[in-house]
Design a protein around this motif. Structure first.
Motif, PDB file in Angstrom:
ATOM      1  N   THR A 180      46.081  44.459  23.012  1.00 11.73           N
ATOM      2  CA  THR A 180      44.742  45.028  22.954  1.00 11.73           C
ATOM      3  C   THR A 180      44.737  46.408  22.301  1.00 11.73           C
ATOM      4  O   THR A 180      45.702  47.168  22.421  1.00 11.73           O
ATOM      5  N   ASN A 181      43.626  46.722  21.645  1.00 14.02           N
ATOM      6  CA  ASN A 181      43.439  48.071  21.115  1.00 14.02           C
ATOM      7  C   ASN A 181      42.449  48.874  21.960  1.00 14.02           C
ATOM      8  O   ASN A 181      42.026  49.956  21.577  1.00 14.02           O
TER       9      ASN A 181
ATOM     10  N   PHE B  88      42.380  39.283  28.543  1.00 10.14           N
ATOM     11  CA  PHE B  88      42.085  37.932  29.000  1.00 10.14           C
ATOM     12  C   PHE B  88      40.703  37.539  28.485  1.00 10.14           C
ATOM     13  O   PHE B  88      39.695  38.155  28.824  1.00 10.14           O
ATOM     14  N   LEU B  89      40.673  36.507  27.643  1.00  9.38           N
ATOM     15  CA  LEU B  89      39.429  36.003  27.074  1.00  9.38           C
ATOM     16  C   LEU B  89      39.322  34.509  27.363  1.00  9.38           C
ATOM     17  O   LEU B  89      40.317  33.862  27.705  1.00  9.38           O
TER      18      LEU B  89
ATOM     19  N   ASN C 203      39.840  42.379  31.982  1.00  4.92           N
ATOM     20  CA  ASN C 203      41.086  41.874  32.557  1.00  4.92           C
ATOM     21  C   ASN C 203      42.115  41.693  31.450  1.00  4.92           C
ATOM     22  O   ASN C 203      41.771  41.277  30.328  1.00  4.92           O
ATOM     23  N   TYR C 204      43.361  41.998  31.780  1.00  8.15           N
ATOM     24  CA  TYR C 204      44.435  41.948  30.799  1.00  8.15           C
ATOM     25  C   TYR C 204      45.659  41.243  31.386  1.00  8.15           C
ATOM     26  O   TYR C 204      45.989  41.428  32.564  1.00  8.15           O
TER      27      TYR C 204
ATOM     28  N   ASN D 274      44.370  26.392  41.870  1.00  8.45           N
ATOM     29  CA  ASN D 274      43.362  25.915  40.932  1.00  8.45           C
ATOM     30  C   ASN D 274      42.867  27.077  40.067  1.00  8.45           C
ATOM     31  O   ASN D 274      42.935  28.234  40.480  1.00  8.45           O
ATOM     32  N   GLY D 275      42.319  26.751  38.883  1.00  7.70           N
ATOM     33  CA  GLY D 275      41.832  27.790  38.000  1.00  7.70           C
ATOM     34  C   GLY D 275      42.967  28.703  37.554  1.00  7.70           C
ATOM     35  O   GLY D 275      44.071  28.251  37.258  1.00  7.70           O
ATOM     36  N   ILE D 276      42.713  30.005  37.537  1.00  7.90           N
ATOM     37  CA  ILE D 276      43.763  30.957  37.180  1.00  7.90           C
ATOM     38  C   ILE D 276      44.912  30.894  38.181  1.00  7.90           C
ATOM     39  O   ILE D 276      46.077  31.090  37.830  1.00  7.90           O
TER      40      ILE D 276
END
Length: 250
Positions: free
Chosen positions: A227-228, A218-219, A189-190, A131-133
């Motif tokens: 990402t920068n 992760f957004l 988190n990425y 469930n979820g992520i």
């Protein structure tokens, strides 16, 4: 004619829409088969079996049948994978995954020549049903065909909402396999993407060749941009030598 020329010019100049940066590269064309036959022998043998046959799979037109067997008496025990050429069993392997109607019956086998050797390979994605992520957690299983007509099984744990297609980064016909992990770093988190090639009956990390891994923050919204917040050099600290829970069997 002038209007037609303008329309064609506009269509040519429209960029091809992609999401992640690797999606611009060529992908294999799959054949998909999902006509699994279920044999539920829970009461007599404490097993469930999923069987699928692909006619004229091999180059000489022999058929291939794959059978996945899980043991209902112990859900943590390894499952068996049997491979048949016509009606003769040619291989038997184990896989640390429970196959059920929830994670197997609706997923197709995908067929394509992944490593560019002229032989068809197989790919199965099996969700862990979280469930979820955790709902993204899957087991990816490849069967790479060898010249003697048998298979090398490569499997690993990954995260994906749907099939992540292999991509040919360098145009050599051997499609790179892209994995995704969730990485925490400095309160962010990425999604971290590594790339691998199937070479000499194993997966080999080829990050350095393409300046990978890449990391996407992760957004709580769609985000596909590298990402920068980290340099590409810093991202290399999070590279994987092999995918998570990697296993190879013949």
């Amino acid at each position: 004619m002038k209007i037609l020329t303008i329309i064609i010019s506009i269509l040519i100049t429209i960029p091809v829409y992609t999401q992640y940066s690797f999606e611009k590269y060529p992908a294999p064309t799959y054949k998909k088969y999902k006509n699994w036959e279920l044999y539920d022998w829970t009461e007599t043998k404490q097993t469930v079996n999923y069987t699928l046959t692909i006619e004229q799979f091999f180059n000489d037109k022999d058929s291939l049948t794959i059978q996945l067997t899980s043991f209902t008496s112990n859900l943590d025990s390894p499952s068996l994978i049997r491979i048949f050429r016509n009606e003769s069993q040619i291989q038997k392997m184990t896989e640390q995954m429970f196959f059920s109607s929830l994670n197997t019956g609706h997923e197709p086998i995908r067929i394509a020549d992944i490593n560019g050797d002229g032989l068809q390979d197989l790919k199965i994605i099996t969700p862990y049903m979280g469930n979820g992520i955790a709902a993204l957690n899957v087991r990816v299983i490849y069967f790479f065909q060898t010249k003697n007509g048998e298979f090398v099984k490569i499997s690993y744990a990954d995260k994906m909402p749907k099939n992540r297609v292999e991509r040919d980064f360098n145009g050599d016909g051997n499609y790179e396999i892209i994995t995704m992990n969730l990485t925490g770093h400095q309160n962010h988190n990425y999604w971290t993407f590594n790339i691998f090639e199937y070479l000499e009956e194993n997966l080999k990390n080829v990050n350095d060749r393409e300046n990978y891994p890449i990391m996407v923050q992760f957004l709580h919204k769609d985000n596909y941009e590298i990402t920068n917040k980290l340099s590409r050099e810093k991202m290399k600290d999070f590279a994987l030598q092999l995918p998570d829970e990697y296993e190879k069997k013949k």
